[in-house]
Design a protein around this motif. Structure first.
Motif, mmCIF file in Angstrom:
data_model
loop_
_atom_site.group_PDB
_atom_site.id
_atom_site.type_symbol
_atom_site.label_atom_id
_atom_site.label_comp_id
_atom_site.label_asym_id
_atom_site.label_seq_id
_atom_site.Cartn_x
_atom_site.Cartn_y
_atom_site.Cartn_z
ATOM 1 N N SER A 1 37.975 -0.451 5.772
ATOM 2 C CA SER A 1 38.633 0.855 5.886
ATOM 3 C C SER A 1 39.257 1.071 7.271
ATOM 4 C CB SER A 1 37.656 1.973 5.557
ATOM 5 O OG SER A 1 36.589 1.958 6.467
ATOM 6 N N LYS A 2 39.268 0.032 8.084
ATOM 7 C CA LYS A 2 39.894 0.027 9.417
ATOM 8 C C LYS A 2 39.334 1.092 10.350
ATOM 9 C CE LYS A 2 43.928 -2.150 7.630
ATOM 10 N NZ LYS A 2 45.352 -2.248 7.468
ATOM 11 N N GLU A 3 38.037 1.278 10.301
ATOM 12 C CA GLU A 3 37.338 2.165 11.235
ATOM 13 C C GLU A 3 36.898 1.318 12.425
ATOM 14 O OE1 GLU A 3 34.222 4.509 9.431
ATOM 15 O OE2 GLU A 3 35.286 4.487 7.509
ATOM 16 N N HIS A 4 37.772 1.187 13.400
ATOM 17 C CA HIS A 4 37.545 0.253 14.506
ATOM 18 C C HIS A 4 36.364 0.651 15.399
ATOM 19 C CE1 HIS A 4 41.130 -1.835 13.334
ATOM 20 N NE2 HIS A 4 41.843 -0.708 13.401
ATOM 21 N N GLU A 5 36.186 1.934 15.656
ATOM 22 C CA GLU A 5 35.079 2.376 16.511
ATOM 23 C C GLU A 5 33.740 2.084 15.853
ATOM 24 O OE1 GLU A 5 35.400 6.390 17.910
ATOM 25 O OE2 GLU A 5 37.541 6.136 18.360
ATOM 26 N N LYS A 6 33.639 2.411 14.576
ATOM 27 C CA LYS A 6 32.396 2.160 13.828
ATOM 28 C C LYS A 6 32.112 0.664 13.762
ATOM 29 C CE LYS A 6 29.422 3.457 10.402
ATOM 30 N NZ LYS A 6 28.297 4.309 10.562
ATOM 31 N N ALA A 7 33.161 -0.135 13.524
ATOM 32 C CA ALA A 7 33.002 -1.588 13.455
ATOM 33 C C ALA A 7 32.523 -2.147 14.793
ATOM 34 C CB ALA A 7 34.318 -2.241 13.044
ATOM 35 N N ALA A 8 33.063 -1.623 15.893
ATOM 36 C CA ALA A 8 32.649 -2.081 17.222
ATOM 37 C C ALA A 8 31.175 -1.753 17.476
ATOM 38 C CB ALA A 8 33.524 -1.448 18.288
ATOM 39 N N GLU A 9 30.745 -0.548 17.090
ATOM 40 C CA GLU A 9 29.336 -0.160 17.246
ATOM 41 C C GLU A 9 28.427 -1.091 16.446
ATOM 42 O OE1 GLU A 9 28.445 3.899 16.289
ATOM 43 O OE2 GLU A 9 30.170 4.638 17.426
ATOM 44 N N LEU A 10 28.815 -1.353 15.212
ATOM 45 C CA LEU A 10 27.998 -2.204 14.348
ATOM 46 C C LEU A 10 27.961 -3.640 14.862
ATOM 47 C CD1 LEU A 10 29.067 -0.724 10.925
ATOM 48 C CD2 LEU A 10 26.771 -0.681 11.887
ATOM 49 N N LYS A 11 29.072 -4.123 15.379
ATOM 50 C CA LYS A 11 29.095 -5.482 15.944
ATOM 51 C C LYS A 11 28.162 -5.581 17.143
ATOM 52 C CE LYS A 11 33.667 -6.936 14.435
ATOM 53 N NZ LYS A 11 35.041 -7.284 14.829
ATOM 54 N N GLU A 12 28.129 -4.530 17.953
ATOM 55 C CA GLU A 12 27.244 -4.505 19.109
ATOM 56 C C GLU A 12 25.778 -4.507 18.666
ATOM 57 O OE1 GLU A 12 26.374 -1.501 22.783
ATOM 58 O OE2 GLU A 12 28.464 -1.757 22.152
ATOM 59 N N THR A 13 25.473 -3.715 17.653
ATOM 60 C CA THR A 13 24.116 -3.668 17.103
ATOM 61 C C THR A 13 23.719 -5.030 16.549
ATOM 62 O OG1 THR A 13 24.387 -1.340 16.521
ATOM 63 C CG2 THR A 13 22.632 -2.536 15.409
ATOM 64 N N LEU A 14 24.626 -5.640 15.803
ATOM 65 C CA LEU A 14 24.336 -6.947 15.214
ATOM 66 C C LEU A 14 24.183 -8.022 16.290
ATOM 67 C CD1 LEU A 14 26.671 -6.839 12.101
ATOM 68 C CD2 LEU A 14 24.179 -6.818 12.105
ATOM 69 N N ALA A 15 24.931 -7.904 17.381
ATOM 70 C CA ALA A 15 24.803 -8.867 18.474
ATOM 71 C C ALA A 15 23.402 -8.803 19.081
ATOM 72 C CB ALA A 15 25.861 -8.610 19.532
ATOM 73 N N GLY A 16 22.859 -7.593 19.201
ATOM 74 C CA GLY A 16 21.491 -7.442 19.713
ATOM 75 C C GLY A 16 20.478 -8.100 18.801
ATOM 76 N N PHE A 17 20.647 -7.905 17.491
ATOM 77 C CA PHE A 17 19.761 -8.558 16.531
ATOM 78 C C PHE A 17 19.929 -10.071 16.579
ATOM 79 C CE2 PHE A 17 19.404 -4.412 14.352
ATOM 80 C CZ PHE A 17 18.034 -4.408 14.116
ATOM 81 N N LYS A 18 21.164 -10.529 16.704
ATOM 82 C CA LYS A 18 21.453 -11.969 16.735
ATOM 83 C C LYS A 18 20.726 -12.612 17.914
ATOM 84 C CE LYS A 18 24.098 -15.253 14.972
ATOM 85 N NZ LYS A 18 23.936 -15.716 13.620
ATOM 86 N N GLU A 19 20.773 -11.936 19.061
ATOM 87 C CA GLU A 19 20.088 -12.451 20.250
ATOM 88 C C GLU A 19 18.580 -12.497 20.023
ATOM 89 O OE1 GLU A 19 19.323 -11.229 24.877
ATOM 90 O OE2 GLU A 19 21.106 -10.455 23.872
ATOM 91 N N LYS A 20 18.059 -11.460 19.379
ATOM 92 C CA LYS A 20 16.616 -11.382 19.121
ATOM 93 C C LYS A 20 16.134 -12.536 18.248
ATOM 94 C CE LYS A 20 13.201 -8.232 17.146
ATOM 95 N NZ LYS A 20 12.992 -6.933 16.491
ATOM 96 N N TYR A 21 16.972 -12.971 17.307
ATOM 97 C CA TYR A 21 16.571 -14.019 16.377
ATOM 98 C C TYR A 21 17.122 -15.394 16.727
ATOM 99 C CZ TYR A 21 14.430 -10.446 13.572
ATOM 100 O OH TYR A 21 13.610 -9.430 13.153
ATOM 101 N N GLU A 22 17.579 -15.594 17.977
ATOM 102 C CA GLU A 22 17.934 -16.932 18.434
ATOM 103 C C GLU A 22 16.635 -17.683 18.708
ATOM 104 O OE1 GLU A 22 20.482 -16.552 21.812
ATOM 105 O OE2 GLU A 22 22.234 -16.169 20.577
#
Length: 76
Positions: A26-47
Protein backbone atom coordinates in the motif's frame (compact mmCIF):
# COMPACT_ATOMS: atom_id res chain seq x y z
CA UNK A 1 21.45 -24.62 14.61
CA UNK A 2 21.18 -21.90 11.99
CA UNK A 3 17.99 -23.42 10.58
CA UNK A 4 16.49 -23.55 14.07
CA UNK A 5 17.33 -19.88 14.68
CA UNK A 6 15.85 -18.92 11.32
CA UNK A 7 12.71 -20.84 12.23
CA UNK A 8 12.50 -19.04 15.59
CA UNK A 9 12.99 -15.69 13.86
CA UNK A 10 10.23 -16.45 11.37
CA UNK A 11 7.88 -17.62 14.11
CA UNK A 12 8.51 -14.59 16.37
CA UNK A 13 8.24 -12.04 13.54
CA UNK A 14 5.42 -13.52 11.48
CA UNK A 15 2.98 -10.71 12.32
CA UNK A 16 5.53 -7.98 11.61
CA UNK A 17 6.49 -9.59 8.30
CA UNK A 18 2.83 -9.65 7.22
CA UNK A 19 2.39 -6.02 8.26
CA UNK A 20 5.52 -5.09 6.32
CA UNK A 21 4.22 -6.80 3.19
CA UNK A 22 0.94 -4.87 3.52
CA UNK A 23 2.76 -1.58 4.12
CA UNK A 24 4.98 -2.08 1.07
CA UNK A 25 1.98 -3.08 -1.04
CA UNK A 26 0.00 0.00 0.00
CA UNK A 27 3.12 2.22 -0.27
CA UNK A 28 3.12 3.31 3.36
CA UNK A 29 6.82 4.16 3.47
CA UNK A 30 6.97 5.39 7.09
CA UNK A 31 5.23 2.29 8.43
CA UNK A 32 7.45 0.05 6.28
CA UNK A 33 10.58 1.79 7.60
CA UNK A 34 9.43 1.29 11.22
CA UNK A 35 8.71 -2.38 10.61
CA UNK A 36 12.06 -2.91 8.86
CA UNK A 37 13.81 -1.39 11.86
CA UNK A 38 11.88 -3.67 14.23
CA UNK A 39 12.68 -6.71 12.11
CA UNK A 40 16.36 -5.73 11.99
CA UNK A 41 16.45 -5.82 15.80
CA UNK A 42 14.91 -9.29 15.80
CA UNK A 43 17.29 -10.41 13.04
CA UNK A 44 20.26 -9.34 15.15
CA UNK A 45 18.84 -11.13 18.19
CA UNK A 46 18.58 -14.41 16.28
CA UNK A 47 22.01 -14.30 14.60
CA UNK A 48 24.16 -17.26 15.62
CA UNK A 49 26.93 -15.26 17.34
CA UNK A 50 24.53 -13.07 19.31
CA UNK A 51 22.29 -15.95 20.27
CA UNK A 52 25.21 -18.14 21.40
CA UNK A 53 26.64 -15.34 23.53
CA UNK A 54 23.28 -14.70 25.20
CA UNK A 55 22.72 -18.44 25.76
CA UNK A 56 26.21 -18.90 27.22
CA UNK A 57 25.76 -15.95 29.59
CA UNK A 58 22.36 -17.24 30.66
CA UNK A 59 23.72 -20.71 31.37
CA UNK A 60 26.78 -19.33 33.17
CA UNK A 61 24.50 -17.40 35.51
CA UNK A 62 22.44 -20.51 36.26
CA UNK A 63 25.42 -22.68 37.19
CA UNK A 64 26.53 -22.45 40.79
CA UNK A 65 29.18 -24.31 42.71
CA UNK A 66 29.06 -25.05 46.39
CA UNK A 67 32.09 -24.31 48.52
CA UNK A 68 31.05 -26.49 51.47
CA UNK A 69 29.17 -29.36 49.91
CA UNK A 70 27.63 -31.78 52.39
CA UNK A 71 28.69 -35.40 52.42
CA UNK A 72 27.59 -37.29 49.31
CA UNK A 73 26.23 -40.27 51.26
CA UNK A 74 23.11 -40.34 53.36
CA UNK A 75 23.85 -41.39 56.95
CA UNK A 76 20.83 -43.61 57.31
Amino acid sequence: VKAALTSLYDKKTEAQQKQLAKAVESKEHEKAAELKETLAGFKEKYELDTWMERAANKMANEISFGTHISKGIHSS
